[in-house]
Write a protein that holds these residues in place. Structure first.
Motif, PDB file in Angstrom:
ATOM      1  N   ARG A  49      44.303  43.624  38.070  1.00 11.67           N
ATOM      2  CA  ARG A  49      43.692  44.265  38.964  1.00 11.67           C
ATOM      3  C   ARG A  49      43.993  43.278  40.244  1.00 11.67           C
ATOM      4  NH1 ARG A  49      38.354  43.905  35.418  1.00 11.67           N
ATOM      5  NH2 ARG A  49      39.259  41.941  35.128  1.00 11.67           N
ATOM      6  N   GLY A 103      39.672  39.914  39.441  1.00 13.76           N
ATOM      7  CA  GLY A 103      38.820  40.883  38.620  1.00 13.76           C
ATOM      8  C   GLY A 103      37.588  40.446  38.289  1.00 13.76           C
ATOM      9  N   SER A 104      37.201  39.217  38.684  1.00 14.41           N
ATOM     10  CA  SER A 104      35.860  38.650  38.450  1.00 14.41           C
ATOM     11  C   SER A 104      35.127  38.853  39.788  1.00 14.41           C
ATOM     12  CB  SER A 104      35.840  37.211  38.119  1.00 14.41           C
ATOM     13  OG  SER A 104      36.564  36.504  38.624  1.00 14.41           O
ATOM     14  N   PHE A 105      34.183  39.983  39.547  1.00 10.55           N
ATOM     15  CA  PHE A 105      33.129  40.053  40.809  1.00 10.55           C
ATOM     16  C   PHE A 105      32.146  40.986  40.313  1.00 10.55           C
ATOM     17  CE2 PHE A 105      31.825  42.291  44.444  1.00 10.55           C
ATOM     18  CZ  PHE A 105      31.866  41.682  45.260  1.00 10.55           C
ATOM     19  N   SER A 106      30.922  40.221  40.822  1.00 14.71           N
ATOM     20  CA  SER A 106      29.781  41.035  40.271  1.00 14.71           C
ATOM     21  C   SER A 106      29.392  42.355  41.317  1.00 14.71           C
ATOM     22  CB  SER A 106      28.518  40.249  40.202  1.00 14.71           C
ATOM     23  OG  SER A 106      27.479  40.957  40.315  1.00 14.71           O
ATOM     24  N   GLN A 126      36.275  43.714  41.402  1.00 15.97           N
ATOM     25  CA  GLN A 126      36.482  44.089  40.292  1.00 15.97           C
ATOM     26  C   GLN A 126      36.889  45.426  39.972  1.00 15.97           C
ATOM     27  OE1 GLN A 126      33.752  43.216  37.334  1.00 15.97           O
ATOM     28  NE2 GLN A 126      34.814  43.864  35.526  1.00 15.97           N
ATOM     29  N   LYS A 197      43.488  36.479  27.700  1.00 21.94           N
ATOM     30  CA  LYS A 197      42.393  35.674  28.149  1.00 21.94           C
ATOM     31  C   LYS A 197      41.788  34.989  26.752  1.00 21.94           C
ATOM     32  CE  LYS A 197      40.074  36.842  32.321  1.00 21.94           C
ATOM     33  NZ  LYS A 197      38.717  36.740  32.963  1.00 21.94           N
TER      34      LYS A 197
ATOM     35  N   PRO B 113      31.231  43.980  31.440  1.00 20.30           N
ATOM     36  CA  PRO B 113      30.930  42.656  31.803  1.00 20.30           C
ATOM     37  C   PRO B 113      31.856  42.025  32.701  1.00 20.30           C
ATOM     38  CG  PRO B 113      32.477  42.636  29.589  1.00 20.30           C
ATOM     39  CD  PRO B 113      32.152  44.034  30.183  1.00 20.30           C
ATOM     40  N   VAL B 114      31.624  40.684  33.103  1.00 17.95           N
ATOM     41  CA  VAL B 114      32.189  40.013  34.044  1.00 17.95           C
ATOM     42  C   VAL B 114      33.337  39.443  33.571  1.00 17.95           C
ATOM     43  CG1 VAL B 114      32.344  37.996  35.862  1.00 17.95           C
ATOM     44  CG2 VAL B 114      30.392  39.604  35.799  1.00 17.95           C
ATOM     45  N   GLY B 115      34.797  39.994  34.034  1.00 22.50           N
ATOM     46  CA  GLY B 115      35.980  39.088  33.486  1.00 22.50           C
ATOM     47  C   GLY B 115      35.941  39.560  32.115  1.00 22.50           C
ATOM     48  N   GLU B 124      31.998  32.316  36.167  1.00 22.41           N
ATOM     49  CA  GLU B 124      32.259  33.675  35.637  1.00 22.41           C
ATOM     50  C   GLU B 124      30.915  33.724  34.552  1.00 22.41           C
ATOM     51  OE1 GLU B 124      36.279  35.292  36.618  1.00 22.41           O
ATOM     52  OE2 GLU B 124      36.047  34.724  34.472  1.00 22.41           O
ATOM     53  N   GLU B 127      27.728  34.543  36.192  1.00 18.90           N
ATOM     54  CA  GLU B 127      27.591  35.775  36.736  1.00 18.90           C
ATOM     55  C   GLU B 127      27.516  36.850  35.465  1.00 18.90           C
ATOM     56  OE1 GLU B 127      30.526  37.501  39.163  1.00 18.90           O
ATOM     57  OE2 GLU B 127      31.047  35.517  39.954  1.00 18.90           O
ATOM     58  N   LYS B 131      24.492  39.142  35.025  1.00 16.15           N
ATOM     59  CA  LYS B 131      24.688  40.751  35.147  1.00 16.15           C
ATOM     60  C   LYS B 131      24.276  41.438  33.695  1.00 16.15           C
ATOM     61  CE  LYS B 131      28.274  44.400  35.770  1.00 16.15           C
ATOM     62  NZ  LYS B 131      29.821  44.539  35.871  1.00 16.15           N
TER      63      LYS B 131
END
Lengths: 204, 260
Positions: A49, A103-106, A126, A197, B113-115, B124, B127, B131
């Motif tokens: 992303r 990619g990490s965004f709320s 994200q 990851k 989910p986040v990430g 993260e 967050e 969330k």
């Protein structure tokens, strides 16, 4: 307060992929107009992303003749190669305003985050896991004030060869302009991101 | 029925710090509690699968998130999850983030989910927890018949920071606070069954029966590992839980699946 979305959910869902890309370019253009490219660093974290975000930033620069911001690499295998392939200069320092191609965004976070020492921008949040570019529209456009759905100009054609990224960053599937194609490619690349990851955390 | 999963929650933190964890403490006071010892491998993917299929690891055959270099998906698991056999027409069921596979499983809820919910980055994780708390409350506001959610953040924090007691406690307090929000929607005086549980406990390397992850990972040194002793709180549950799969059996029993 996050401004009210200027478009309906139905309009968002039905917007063609090209329009979403165009909207992403528009968002970045507005960030440059407000803060100046020299005061912006794009923070790149290496995942798919992030690569797509950076590609959209590069399109915006080319299309609107904007000065290219420098890119700060957070992580990512071959990240420098990708960033340079897109024509950006790599920097180790971050400017006052940051565009987070991550990619990490709320989804609940505001477009502009006030910090003590200035204003941090996160205009490239994200992407939806099921459709690589969906969240570009969902999270970005509603955060841009005075942005009207019908203001989006007719987007340029997006051909597969225009995406200057290696296939690995989109999984095994090839980039296609049809939504179905991008969705499948997005799922494959999401899987690769998740595997990567998980491996980082020790899962083999 | 409500099920709240807290991946990796362990008595070794909850009991000594009960005074600082008011919602865990409330569960200890108002629920039946026990140590749920995982006799099979205490790994999250197979244990949560057992919990939500009612089958032992041997029976469902799912062993890990990645098998033979392949990311496992729902279709790789040859078993039915409880929400798949409970009739949606009869039971309003909402399932959030069951980590049998990645992306985690949801049912009748749209959520990301986040990430991807896979990170060791504390910001993260924070967050991600917030969330999921927000989404859980949103779902609970609609008062579904069957609600289940799993929070994974304590597991990630524990793997990387187990040697930092202060930080670990801080994250248990965060989780406790989330529990408080969720339990606002549970009437301890009513008859609805409640299950709060973890899939395994946590300990220093070598304390558990089996090692589940290597000590070194690309993201850094892991400071602890899973322990086979998980935590279990139940209220109004007319079913004995001795193994993880008994949770799934209890759900099916409660909704009388197979009895009608």
């Amino acid at each position: 307060m996050t401004p009210e979305p200027p478009v309906t959910q139905e309009e968002i869902e039905n917007a063609p992929l090209k329009a979403k890309i165009r909207a992403g370019e528009e968002v970045f253009k507005r960030a440059v107009e407000e803060y100046g490219a020299e005061n912006i660093t794009v923070v790149y974290d290496g995942d798919v992303r992030s690569s797509v975000s950076l590609w959209i930033v590069s399109r915006a620069c080319e299309r609107d003749d904007l000065e290219q911001p420098e890119v700060s690499i957070k992580s990512g295998e071959d990240a420098e190669k990708v960033v340079e392939q897109l024509g950006f200069e790599v920097t180790e320092e971050e400017a006052e305003y940051r565009v987070r191609a991550s990619g990490s965004f709320s989804s609940g976070r505001e477009f502009y985050n006030h910090k003590e020492e200035g204003l941090e921008t996160d205009p490239l949040p994200q992407f939806d896991a099921e459709e690589v570019l969906e969240a570009f529209w969902l999270h970005l456009v509603p955060d841009v004030t005075d942005f009207e759905f019908d203001e989006i100009p007719e987007p340029e054609e997006v051909e597969s060869e225009e995406v200057p990224l290696e296939s690995v960053y989109f999984g095994e599937g090839s980039w296609e302009t049809e939504e179905k194609g991008s969705e499948e490619a997005g799922e494959v690349s999401d899987d690769e991101d998740i595997k990567s990851k998980l491996r980082d955390l020790g899962y083999m | 029925m409500k099920i709240i999963g807290v991946d990796a929650a362990t008595w070794d933190i909850i009991k000594p710090h009960r005074d600082e964890l008011p919602n865990f403490s409330r569960l200890m006071e108002e629920c039946e509690t026990k140590t749920l010892t995982v006799d099979e491998k205490p790994k999250s993917a197979p244990v949560w699968t057992s919990i939500f299929t009612g089958l032992s690891q041997e029976d469902h055959g799912h062993t890990d998130f990645i098998v033979d270099e392949e990311l496992q998906k729902r279709e790789h698991i040859d078993a039915d999850f409880v929400w798949e056999v409970i009739d949606d027409e009869e039971v309003d069921q909402r399932i959030l983030q069951v980590p049998a596979v990645y992306p985690q499983l949801n049912h009748n809820v749209e959520y990301e989910p986040v990430g991807y919910g896979v990170t060791s980055d504390l910001d993260e994780l924070d967050e991600d927890m917030e969330k999921l708390r927000k989404k859980s409350v949103e779902v609970l506001e609609e008062d579904p018949d069957f609600f289940a959610v799993v929070f994974m953040q304590l597991d990630k924090v524990s793997h990387f920071y187990w040697d930092d007691e202060e930080l670990i406690l801080e994250w248990y307090k965060k989780m406790d606070d989330v529990l408080g929000d969720l339990l606002e929607y549970y009437d301890f005086e009513g008859e609805e069954p409640l299950i709060v549980l973890s899939d395994h406990g946590f300990a220093e390397f070598g304390e558990g029966r089996v090692q589940t992850l290597p000590k070194e990972s690309p993201a850094g040194e892991l400071k602890g590992d899973h322990h086979e002793d998980a935590v279990l709180f139940t209220n109004n549950l007319d079913y004995e839980i001795d193994d993880p799969e008994d949770v799934g059996k209890a759900v099916l029993d409660y909704y009388e699946v197979g009895k009608r």
